[in-house]
Design an enzyme around this catalytic site. Structure first.
Site, PDB file in Angstrom:
ATOM      1  N   GLU A 183      73.731  13.622  83.139  1.00 26.97           N
ATOM      2  CA  GLU A 183      75.036  14.290  83.110  1.00 26.97           C
ATOM      3  C   GLU A 183      75.190  15.213  84.322  1.00 26.97           C
ATOM      4  OE1 GLU A 183      75.610  16.690  79.614  1.00 26.97           O
ATOM      5  OE2 GLU A 183      77.619  17.335  80.227  1.00 26.97           O
ATOM      6  N   CYS A 243      70.782  23.227  74.488  1.00 31.51           N
ATOM      7  CA  CYS A 243      69.793  22.931  73.443  1.00 31.51           C
ATOM      8  C   CYS A 243      69.503  24.137  72.554  1.00 31.51           C
ATOM      9  CB  CYS A 243      68.511  22.394  74.049  1.00 31.51           C
ATOM     10  SG  CYS A 243      68.012  23.278  75.508  1.00 31.51           S
ATOM     11  N   LYS A 295      68.910  26.875  64.237  1.00 35.17           N
ATOM     12  CA  LYS A 295      68.859  25.421  64.039  1.00 35.17           C
ATOM     13  C   LYS A 295      69.373  25.049  62.661  1.00 35.17           C
ATOM     14  CE  LYS A 295      67.138  23.958  67.960  1.00 35.17           C
ATOM     15  NZ  LYS A 295      67.899  23.011  68.788  1.00 35.17           N
ATOM     16  N   GLU A 338      80.281  18.448  62.954  1.00 33.15           N
ATOM     17  CA  GLU A 338      80.338  17.292  63.859  1.00 33.15           C
ATOM     18  C   GLU A 338      78.991  16.586  64.013  1.00 33.15           C
ATOM     19  OE1 GLU A 338      80.835  20.448  64.576  1.00 33.15           O
ATOM     20  OE2 GLU A 338      79.881  21.049  66.446  1.00 33.15           O
TER      21      GLU A 338
END
Ligand SMILES: Cc1cc2nc3c(=O)[nH]c(=O)nc-3n(C[C@H](O)[C@H](O)[C@H](O)COP(=O)(O)O)c2cc1C
Ligand code: SF4
Ligand code: SF4
Ligand code: SF4
Ligand code: SF4
Ligand code: FES
Lengths: 400, 645
Positions: free
Chosen positions: B318, B341, B400, B408
Site C-alpha cells: 500500500e 495495527c 484488541k 466492520e
C-alpha cells in the site's frame, strides 16, 4: 446587599497619607524596599505568619522563566469562618491594598498583579474596578508608574468560585490557572514556581495594606508596636457571643482577656482563635497572648459564651472541613469525615474512650501528614475541645 | 518520569498539582548547587544526590525502601496518598518522600513512630472506604493496597469499613471495566490518561470524601473518547480498573465439543507472561506457552507473527503504491501513510484527528487479518464450517477487545476474531488448568502458518513494525540485502525508547526488476532511484499527538512517507493487557526478549516467509492489495470526533 460597615476601632490605615508609601518606595532601590519590609518584621496577615520581607526577597532573587514575568497576587479569598476584616479593608481602603501590591511589584520586579476575590464578595467588584481605573488614570498603575521610567505594573481581578481551599496559596494559583483548586506539592514554593510557573508573591489583603504604612512611617514605627516576634497592629474579626462584634485593630500581643473586655465578651466559656482551623482556648487560658509565638491567627476571633455546647461547636467546624477538603490527600479526605463521625458518636454518647484515643492519634497524623494547611489544621479545634472540655464531652458518654 | 513517558512540561495538560515540577534552587546562594550534588543523610546513611532528586529516590539509592501508593515510575509526582511520608529534621510536618526534592542538605528518618503511625493511618483510612473483597477481585495477590495492608500489619478495621457498594461498576466498555468502589484515589489513571496518553478521559470530580474519578458528564467509559489502551489499568494499584475478561467465554468454547477453537498468540505476551509465574521480566515463554495452550484445550495454536508478515506485505505494498501514485501518476494520495495495527492509536486518530483517516493504512491489524484468514482459507483447507470455528487472539492489549468487536470486522462472513484475551487472562487460565508454565516442555506452532519470521516478532516493540516494513521495502526496492546496509539486519535507528524517532534512508540504487508478487501493480522502481525514504516512529499517544500537531503545522513529520504509531508506551510489550506492574525497566526487559527471538529466527523478513508466499500462491491469488485481499485484509475507519453527544 452591602453589609453594614462593622469597624469598631479607628484603623491606622485611615491616618496614613494616601500614596505616601508608594512615593517613598519609588525613591528607594528594590533592595532597600525589601530591606525595610524585612526590618519591620512584618509577618503575613493571612494566618501563616510568614515574614513578608523574606518572601519578597526570595521572589526578587528568583529568575523569570523564558518569556514570562513575575506576579504579585493578593489573596482576598477570605474564607476562614469568622473572618471578614479583608472585606472591610477592600471596602474602605482598596487604594491602599493596590498601593501595597504596586510596592510589592516594584520590590520583586513583577509586571502583573492579580487580586483573587472571594466569590461572595462579587458585590465589591464594581467598586474595585473603579478604584483600579482611577489608579490607572492617575499613573499609579500602567506604564512608568509615578514617573519612574520602566516601572510598569497593572492589576486585574479574578473571581474565586467558593472553595475555601482556594485561599491556600498554591490552590489559589491552580484556580487562577483554570484547574481544580488543589494545593500543590511544596517545594517548589510560589516565590520560585508560582502562577504559570513564574516567581509569584502571594500576600493577604491586610499584609499589603501594612506594607504601605511601613514604607510611609518607617520600620521603626512598626517595630515599636506589638511584641518582639509579632510586630505591629493586626485587624481582628470578632464574632460570636459578645456585645460588640465587628472589626478591631489591636496591637499583636494583646491577651485574650484584654480583647474580650474590649469587645464585650466577658464571661465567655472559650474563644476560638484562628477560625475553624484555629484553636479553642478555654477561660483558664485567657491570659495567653494573641501573637505568632503564642496564639496565632489570621484575625478570626469567635467568642463562645457560657451556654455553648462544645460538641455542637466541634461538629460545626468538622462539618465545615468535611465540606471543604479538596479531597486530594488521604489523611484530610477521609480523616475529617472520621472526626465528624466521632463527634456525632460523642453526641450520641456512643464513643468509647478507646476510639476517642484512636481519633486523637488520627488527628496527629492529619496534622503531620496532610498535604496542605487545611488538613494539617482541621483537627485543631477538635483536639483542643477534647483536651479542654473533656468532662463536658465525656459526660455524655458516661451518662449512657 | 521515565524517558519514554516524560512529557514536555509546557505541553502537558495536567495541572501543576499533578505533574512533575521543575525544581530550581531559589535564592542566589543556592546557585552553587546547580549541577552539583547535595548531601542527604537517610536513617544515618550519608549519601550525595544530584540537586532536585526526591527523598524517595535518594533512599532507594542507599537501599532503603519507602512505601508508596500514588507514586509510579512512569508518572509525574502527585504526592496525594501520603503513604511515603518521612521525617525531615527541623520540619514540623512529615514530608512526602516522593514529592520532596532535595535542594539543600537534609537529614531524613524513614520509619520513626510518627511515620509508622501516619502510614498505618493512611492504610486504615483507605480501607475504611474500600468496598470489595480480595477473593473476588481481579487483583488479588497483585494489589498494592493489599500488599501495603499486609506489610503494615493491618489486622482490623481501625476506622470501620464500608459494607455497601457506593458506586456501580461500569461495564460499558469492550475493553476497560471500572469498579470505583475499589478506587483509592491515587489518580495514577488520571495522570496516565492525561499525561502519558494525552487523552484525558478521567479526572477527579467532587470534593472531600465525595471525590471520585469521573468521566465527561459521568458518561460510561464506552461512550467517551477512551481509546481502550488500558494504560490506566496497568498503572492502577488496585482492582478499580481491569480489563473486560474474556476467559469464561473462551473456556465455554473450549468445553463445547462442536467448536474448533484456535488461538493466535501475539509476540508481546510471550515476553511478558513469565512475570505472572514469578519469572524475571524478559524471560521468553513462547514455546512453553504453545504446550500449555494445547493442554488447556485449544485445538490449534498459531503465531500472530504470520499475519504480522502478511500485514507487512499488504501495508508495504500500500505504501509503495501510494508513493507510485504520488510520484509517477501525480494522483492526490494521503501521505505520510500511518500504521493501523494499534487499535488504541486508530481510535485516538478517529477521535482527535479524523481528518487524517485517509492517511491510515487500510490494512487490518495482524489480529484481524488472521481472524479473517482462519475463517476462510484455513476453514476451507481443513474442511471445517467457519461457523464452528472460534478464533481467540492472545494479545498484550485491551484495545484488541474493542477492535475485534468493531462491526466492520466481519469480512469472513463471521466475526473474524471472536475473543481477545489478554496476557493476564491467559496466565490465569493456565493456572486454573493446574499448569506451571515455566515447567512446560517446548512445543511448536501449528501448520499451516507455523513458520514465523523475526520481522513478525518485533512488531511487539516500538519501532518494530517500521523495522519489519523497512527490511522488506529496502530489499524489494533496492534489490540489496538489508544486511549489507544494517549489521545483522538490525535497523538500529528505529529502535529504542525515545518517544519520537525520525529516520532518513537514502535509496541511491533501485532493483532492476519488481518482484512478481507486485509487478502487476508497479512496473518499475526507477521512480524511487535517488529518493530518500523518510520515516518516523512514535509510541504513547502523547507522543503521537506531538507528531500529529507537527504534521498539521506542516513541520518535519509532514514530509515523512511512513509513520509507525503505537498507542502504548514501549509499543505492545507495554500494552494494557500485559502483566502488572509496568515500568521502563520492565518494558526494556520485555523488548530485549523480543529482539533476541528475532535474532534467533532463521527467516528475518516478512517477504521471505514461505507460509505467507504460499498463501498468496494458493488463496490471495490476485496478490497484495488485490480484490480478495481488499475484502478480507483491509478495512475502513469511522470519523468519531471528540465531541460527545
Ligand atoms: C486552607 C487554607 C485557606 C487559606 N485561606 C486564606 C485566605 O482566605 N486568605 C489569606 O490571605 N490566606 C489564606 N491562607 C494562607 C495562604 O496560603 C497564604 O499563606 C497567605 O495568603 C500568604 O499571605 P500572607 O503571608 O500575607 O499572610 C489559607 C491557607 C490555607 C491552608
Ligand atoms: S490537606 Fe485537605 S485540602 Fe489540603 S491537599 Fe489534602 S485533601 Fe486537599
Ligand atoms: S483492590 Fe486490592 S485490596 Fe481491594 S479487594 Fe482487590 S485485591 Fe483486595
Ligand atoms: S484506556 Fe487509555 S484512554 Fe481509556 S481511560 Fe484508560 S488510559 Fe485513558
Ligand atoms: S482507578 Fe485506580 S489508578 Fe485510578 S485513582 Fe482509582 S485506584 Fe488510582
Ligand atoms: S507515594 Fe508519595 S504521596 Fe503517594
Amino acid at each position: 446587599m452591602t453589609p453594614v460597615n462593622s469597624k469598631k476601632t479607628p484603623f491606622t490605615f485611615e491616618s496614613v497619607e494616601p500614596e505616601s508609601g508608594l512615593r517613598a518606595a519609588l525613591g528607594m532601590s528594590r533592595a532597600d524596599i525589601i530591606g525595610e519590609v524585612g526590618a519591620c518584621n512584618l509577618r503575613g496577615r493571612g494566618g501563616a505568619g510568614f515574614p513578608t520581607g523574606t518572601k519578597w526577597n526570595l521572589a526578587a532573587a528568583a529568575k523569570v522563566k523564558a518569556g514570562g514575568t513575575k506576579y504579585v497576587v493578593c489573596n482576598a479569598d477570605e474564607g476562614e469562618p469568622g473572618t471578614f476584616k479583608d472585606r472591610v479593608i477592600l471596602s474602605d481602603h482598596a487604594d491602599m491594598v493596590f498601593e501595597g501590591m504596586t510596592i510589592g511589584a516594584r520590590a520583586i520586579g513583577a509586571t502583573v498583579g492579580i487580586l483573587y476575590l472571594r466569590s461572595e464578595y462579587v458585590y465589591l467588584r464594581p467598586h474595585l474596578e473603579q478604584v483600579l481605573e482611577r489608579r490607572r488614570a492617575g499613573n499609579l498603575l500602567g506604564q512608568d508608574i509615578g514617573g519612574l521610567a520602566g516601572f510598569s505594573f497593572d492589576i486585574h481581578l479574578h473571581m474565586g468560585a467558593g472553595a475555601y481551599v482556594c485561599g491556600e496559596e498554591t490552590a489559589l494559583i491552580e484556580s487562577l490557572e483554570g484547574h481544580r483548586g488543589e494545593p500543590r506539592n511544596r517545594p517548589p514554593f510560589p516565590v520560585d514556581t508560582g502562577f504559570e510557573g513564574q516567581p509569584t508573591v502571594v500576600n493577604n489583603v491586610e499584609t499589603f495594606a501594612w506594607v504601605v504604612c511601613v514604607l510611609s512611617r518607617g520600620a521603626h514605627w512598626f517595630k515599636s508596636i506589638g511584641t518582639e516576634k509579632s510586630t505591629g497592629y493586626k485587624l481582628f474579626s470578632v464574632s460570636g457571643d459578645c456585645r460588640e462584634p465587628g472589626v478591631y485593630e489591636f496591637p499583636l500581643g494583646i491577651t485574650v482577656g484584654e480583647l474580650l473586655e474590649k469587645v464585650g465578651g466577658q464571661g465567655a466559656k472559650a474563644v476560638q482563635i484562628g477560625g475553624a482551623s484555629g484553636h479553642c482556648v478555654p477561660a483558664s487560658e485567657f491570659g495567653r497572648r494573641i501573637a505568632f509565638e503564642d496564639l496565632s491567627t489570621g484575625g478570626s476571633i469567635i467568642v463562645l459564651g457560657p451556654g455553648r455546647d462544645m460538641l455542637a461547636v466541634a461538629r460545626n467546624f468538622m462539618e465545615f472541613f468535611v465540606e471543604e477538603s479538596c479531597g486530594q490527600c488521604t489523611p484530610c479526605r477521609a480523616g475529617n469525615a472520621k472526626l465528624l463521625g466521632g463527634v456525632e458518636m460523642l453526641q450520641r454518647g456512643e464513643c468509647s474512650m478507646n476510639y476517642l484515643q484512636e481519633l486523637l492519634a488520627l488527628c496527629e497524623t492529619m496534622q503531620l501528614a496532610s498535604k496542605c494547611g487545611l488538613g494539617q489544621s482541621s483537627p485543631n479545634a477538635f483536639v483542643s475541645i477534647v483536651k479542654h472540655f473533656k468532662d463536658e464531652i465525656m459526660g455524655r458518654t458516661l451518662a449512657h | 518520569m521515565s524517558a519514554d513517558t516524560r512529557q514536555d512540561l509546557n505541553s502537558s495538560r495536567a495541572p501543576m498539582s499533578q505533574k512533575a515540577q521543575q525544581v530550581t534552587p531559589s535564592g542566589s546562594d543556592a546557585a552553587g548547587y546547580i549541577g552539583g550534588l547535595v548531601s542527604v543523610n537517610i536513617d544515618g546513611k550519608d549519601h550525595k544526590v544530584p540537586l532536585g532528586t526526591t527523598i524517595l529516590e535518594a533512599a532507594r539509592q542507599v537501599g532503603i525502601k519507602i512505601p508508596t501508593l500514588c507514586h509510579h515510575p512512569d508518572l509525574c509526582v502527585a504526592g496525594v496518598c501520603r503513604m511515603c511520608v518521612v521525617e525531615v529534621e527541623n520540619q514540623r510536618a512529615l514530608q512526602a518522600a516522593c514529592a520532596y526534592p532535595v535542594t539543600a542538605p537534609l537529614k531524613v528518618k524513614t520509619h520513626t513512630a510518627k511515620v509508622r503511625q501516619a502510614r498505618r493511618h493512611v492504610i486504615d483510612l483507605l480501607l475504611s472506604t474500600h468496598y470489595g473483597e480480595c477473593y473476588s477481585c481481579k487483583r488479588n495477590n497483585n494489589c498494592e493496597l493489599q500488599t501495603l495492608a499486609q506489610e503494615h500489619g493491618v489486622d482490623f478495621y481501625r476506622f470501620g469499613h464500608v459494607t455497601e457498594s457506593q458506586y456501580p461498576i461500569d461495564r460499558s466498555s469492550y475493553s476497560v471495566i471500572r469498579d470505583p468502589d475499589k478506587c483509592v484515589l491515587c489518580r495514577r489513571c488520571v495522570r496516565t490518561c492525561i499525561d502519558v496518553q494525552e487523552v484525558g478521559v478521567l479526572e477527579a470530580v467532587g470534593r472531600s470524601d465525595k471525590t471520585r474519578i469521573g468521566t465527561y458528564l459521568d458518561k460510561p467509559l464506552g461512550d467517551v473518547v477512551c481509546i481502550n489502551c488500558g494504560q490506566c489499568i496497568n498503572r492502577c494499584p488496585t482492582g478499580a480498573l481491569h480489563a473486560n475478561d474474556a476467559s469464561d467465554e473462551v473456556w465455554r468454547a473450549i468445553d463445547d465439543p462442536k467448536k474448533h477453537v484456535v488461538i493466535q498468540t501475539a509476540p508481546s505476551p510471550r515476553a511478558g507472561i513469565g512475570e505472572c509465574f514469578g519469572l524475571e521480566p524478559g524471560t521468553p515463554m513462547t514455546y512453553q506457552m504453545n504446550t500449555a495452550l494445547k493442554l488447556c484445550g485449544f485445538n490449534k495454536v498459531f503465531d500472530t507473527n504470520f499475519s504480522a508478515d502478511l500485514t507487512i506485505i499488504e501495508e508495504g505494498t500500500e505504501l509503495l503504491m501510494r508513493l507510485y501514485k504520488a510520484l509517477v501518476k501525480n494522483e492526490p494520495v494521503a501521505l505520510p501513510q500511518f500504521t493501523s495495527c494499534s487499535p488504541g492509536w486508530v481510535k485516538y486518530l478517529e477521535h482527535f484527528y479524523p481528518e487524517y483517516i485517509p492517511n491510515l493504512s487500510s490494512a487490518k491489524s495482524p489480529q484481524q487479518m488472521f481472524g479473517a484468514v482462519i475463517k476462510t482459507y484455513y476453514a476451507k483447507l481443513n474442511n471445517i464450517d467457519p461457523k464452528d470455528i472460534v478464533t481467540v487472539a492472545l494479545m498484550p492489549c485491551s484495545a484488541k477487545k474493542f477492535e475485534c468487536n468493531r462491526p466492520e470486522m466481519d469480512s469472513s462472513g463471521f466475526k473474524d476474531v471472536d475473543y481477545g484475551l489478554t496476557t493476564r487472562e491467559l496466565a490465569q487460565m493456565i493456572k486454573e488448568a493446574g499448569i506451571n508454565l515455566p515447567d512446560m516442555p517446548k512445543g511448536e506452532f501449528d501448520d499451516p502458518f507455523g513458520t514465523a519470521t523475526g520481522s513478525g516478532v518485533i512488531f511487539g516493540a516500538t519501532g518494530g513494525v517500521m523495522e519489519a516494513a523497512l527490511r522488506t521495502v529496502i530489499e524489494l526496492v533496492t534489490g540489496a540485502k538489508v544486511e549489507s546496509l544494517f549489521e545483522n539486519a538490525n535497523i538500529a535507528p528505529v529502535r529504542g525508547f525515545d518517544g519520537v524517532r525520525y529516520v532518513e534512508l537514502p535509496l541511491p540504487e533501485v532493483a532492476p526488476d519488481v518482484i512478481p508478487l507486485l509487478a502487476h501493480l508497479i512496473p518499475s522502481w526507477d521512480f524511487l532511484k535517488g529518493a530518500t525514504l523518510k520515516v518516523a516512529v512514535a509510541h504513547g499517544t502523547a507522543n503521537a499527538k506531538k507528531v500529529m500537531e507537527n504534521i498539521k503545522a506542516g513541520g518535519q513529520f509532514s514530509q515523512c512517507h511512513f509513520i509507525e504509531f503505537m498507542a502504548c508506551p514501549g509499543g505492545c510489550i507495554g500494552g494494557g493487557g500485559q502483566p502488572i506492574p509496568t515500568s521502563p525497566e520492565i518494558r526494556k526487559a520485555r523488548a530485549r526478549a523480543i529482539y533476541e527471538e528475532d535474532a534467533a529466527c532463521e527467516v528475518r523478513k516478512s517477504h521471505e516467509n514461505p507460509a505467507v508466499l504460499k498463501l498468496y500462491g494458493d488463496f490471495f491469488t490476485d496478490g497484495p492489495c488485490g480484490h480478495l485481499s481488499h475484502k478480507l485484509l483491509h478495512t475502513h475507519y469511522t470519523a468519531r470526533g471528540k465531541f460527545i453527544g
